[in-house]
Design a protein around this motif. Sequence first.
Motif, PDB file in Angstrom:
ATOM      1  N   LEU A 106      81.360  14.877  63.881  1.00 35.06           N
ATOM      2  CA  LEU A 106      81.094  14.220  62.502  1.00 35.06           C
ATOM      3  C   LEU A 106      80.569  12.966  63.024  1.00 35.06           C
ATOM      4  O   LEU A 106      79.486  12.497  62.068  1.00 35.06           O
ATOM      5  CB  LEU A 106      81.888  14.186  61.466  1.00 35.06           C
ATOM      6  CG  LEU A 106      82.598  15.690  60.907  1.00 35.06           C
ATOM      7  CD1 LEU A 106      83.840  15.377  59.902  1.00 35.06           C
ATOM      8  CD2 LEU A 106      81.584  16.510  60.668  1.00 35.06           C
ATOM      9  N   GLY A 107      81.091  12.072  63.855  1.00 30.17           N
ATOM     10  CA  GLY A 107      80.588  10.803  63.896  1.00 30.17           C
ATOM     11  C   GLY A 107      79.158  10.487  64.428  1.00 30.17           C
ATOM     12  O   GLY A 107      78.662   9.468  64.080  1.00 30.17           O
ATOM     13  N   ILE A 108      78.756  11.628  65.489  1.00 27.92           N
ATOM     14  CA  ILE A 108      77.552  11.105  66.156  1.00 27.92           C
ATOM     15  C   ILE A 108      76.452  11.471  64.995  1.00 27.92           C
ATOM     16  O   ILE A 108      75.747  10.525  64.728  1.00 27.92           O
ATOM     17  CB  ILE A 108      77.410  12.139  67.073  1.00 27.92           C
ATOM     18  CG1 ILE A 108      78.384  11.724  68.419  1.00 27.92           C
ATOM     19  CG2 ILE A 108      76.098  12.303  67.812  1.00 27.92           C
ATOM     20  CD1 ILE A 108      78.262  12.650  69.688  1.00 27.92           C
ATOM     21  N   PRO A 109      76.426  12.380  64.174  1.00 29.62           N
ATOM     22  CA  PRO A 109      75.436  12.328  63.405  1.00 29.62           C
ATOM     23  C   PRO A 109      75.376  11.517  62.250  1.00 29.62           C
ATOM     24  O   PRO A 109      74.615  11.234  61.600  1.00 29.62           O
ATOM     25  CB  PRO A 109      75.621  13.994  62.717  1.00 29.62           C
ATOM     26  CG  PRO A 109      76.954  14.487  63.109  1.00 29.62           C
ATOM     27  CD  PRO A 109      77.382  13.736  64.502  1.00 29.62           C
ATOM     28  N   ALA A 110      76.738  11.240  61.766  1.00 27.14           N
ATOM     29  CA  ALA A 110      76.788  10.274  60.465  1.00 27.14           C
ATOM     30  C   ALA A 110      76.509   8.874  61.219  1.00 27.14           C
ATOM     31  O   ALA A 110      75.939   8.090  60.220  1.00 27.14           O
ATOM     32  CB  ALA A 110      78.434  10.043  60.271  1.00 27.14           C
ATOM     33  N   THR A 111      76.781   8.484  62.385  1.00 25.65           N
ATOM     34  CA  THR A 111      76.243   7.170  63.081  1.00 25.65           C
ATOM     35  C   THR A 111      74.993   7.114  63.019  1.00 25.65           C
ATOM     36  O   THR A 111      73.967   6.362  62.685  1.00 25.65           O
ATOM     37  CB  THR A 111      76.954   6.921  64.143  1.00 25.65           C
ATOM     38  OG1 THR A 111      78.280   7.013  64.163  1.00 25.65           O
ATOM     39  CG2 THR A 111      76.461   5.707  64.679  1.00 25.65           C
ATOM     40  N   ARG A 112      74.081   8.378  63.551  1.00 27.72           N
ATOM     41  CA  ARG A 112      72.845   8.328  63.703  1.00 27.72           C
ATOM     42  C   ARG A 112      71.902   8.276  62.135  1.00 27.72           C
ATOM     43  O   ARG A 112      71.078   7.501  62.153  1.00 27.72           O
ATOM     44  CB  ARG A 112      72.248   9.604  64.353  1.00 27.72           C
ATOM     45  CG  ARG A 112      70.807   9.806  64.454  1.00 27.72           C
ATOM     46  CD  ARG A 112      70.618  10.967  65.329  1.00 27.72           C
ATOM     47  NE  ARG A 112      69.095  11.116  65.572  1.00 27.72           N
ATOM     48  CZ  ARG A 112      68.451  10.877  66.862  1.00 27.72           C
ATOM     49  NH1 ARG A 112      69.332  10.395  67.599  1.00 27.72           N
ATOM     50  NH2 ARG A 112      67.278  10.830  66.856  1.00 27.72           N
TER      51      ARG A 112
END
Length: 468
Positions: free
Chosen positions: A411-417
């Motif tokens: 979840l973190g990678i797409p949320a950060t992007r």
Amino acid sequence: MSEFDSQGTGSAVAEKPAGGQARIPVFGREFIFQKLIPWATKGGLAIVDYGLISGSNFLLGVLLARWLSPDQYGAYALAFSIFVLVAFLYQALLLEPLSVFSGTTYRDNIRGYLLANVWLHWGISFVVCFLLGATAVAARIWWHSPALAMAFAGMTIATPFILIHALGRRSFYLKLSPAPAAFGSIFYCVLVTAGVFLVYNRGWLTSFTAYLVMGLAAFVSGMIMLFQLNAKLEPATTHLRLADTSRKHWEYGKWALLTCVVGWIPNYVYIPLVSSFSGIAAGGELRALMNFAAPLLQTYAALSMLFLPYAARVQAEEGQRGASALTRKLALLFVGGGALYWAVLIPLRQPLFHLVYAGKYMESSYLVPLFALETMLWSAALGPAILLRAMESPRSLFFANGAASAIAIVLGIPATRHFGLQGVVWSMILANLVYMVVSYILLHRKMSTLPGGEVIFAGPLQVDEGSY
């Protein structure tokens, strides 16, 4: 250690447990002078020790945020996030086994055991410095980032001295004696503060010189602690074979090593991520936001270091009942302290951002309440984390941190992007919620294997009737 039970009337009466040993009244003079005051003093000194270290590093980070360009500060923040991973690995392979085995296997030969750990330190430092130096070269040649290359070069030089300083401080906690560690930390604080002002006034302040200041301060205070340890330690009873000590550390630390890697991901992987997606200056913005949680987290790190050898003895001597009661008390301590801290800081977040960063990073201040929620969830999991380490079960923490890391990656990678800093913070909240839940489940299962009666398991906010 005996348990103490309070009566419903608010008074305490000495009782005879099954073993026949009298219990000390909870509110009596013996309890105050034998239990409360000594532990309050040691806990206070541990907080002072860590407060001096974390306070000086916090001040250094704030001054760099004020005085360096966003790119330079972003380079410092990115390199520091990697240094945190290095520190985690060092803790897994050396400091954490040291705290556990010094209270069990090597409790009668502390000097010999520490000498073996010094040799382990230099072996670990050699490998770490090689990798950090290679990263500095890669940043200069392939990533075309001179600022990042200089930050990693400074960290390469400073790391061995910062780590041996940590080893010296941890050594005093083996006998629950944080006062000498606090004394050595005074020198670190003074040297870091004076050093950063000196290089700034000379016009030399960069991410490279900032790490050099940290390394020099750690070297000087580390030497002071070395002389103190040499004077205080009893003579070695036998010479320990380095191979045997290394093997024992690896048997314990291999799971702790993996735990540190997956534990770093949910909390520190976001600085490299946001730097990659939004530019290196965005990494500095995230670091500026994280600085406000640092005093609380470092205070808890100090208390955790103090409680780990104690927790190892409690679970060994008292079994399930002692471990269960201690878990609840630690959870109450950490959650309650966090609630008080954020209750003061959240209403003052905007003037604090303006004061601390000279008007920079104001657009991030609205995220402070979400950071408070994230740290509260992490604080609630500290009790079971300490007990699981004391039970020599880093494998359990690996699975808890692994679950949190899965959330951070999936979840973190797409949320950060897509959502920037707001996506980062929400991802951290979810990751720490998963970490807390899994930690309590695994601790409950682990305590079922201990002797000493039925496990009385409760969540982090339940108050037990006993007191130590």
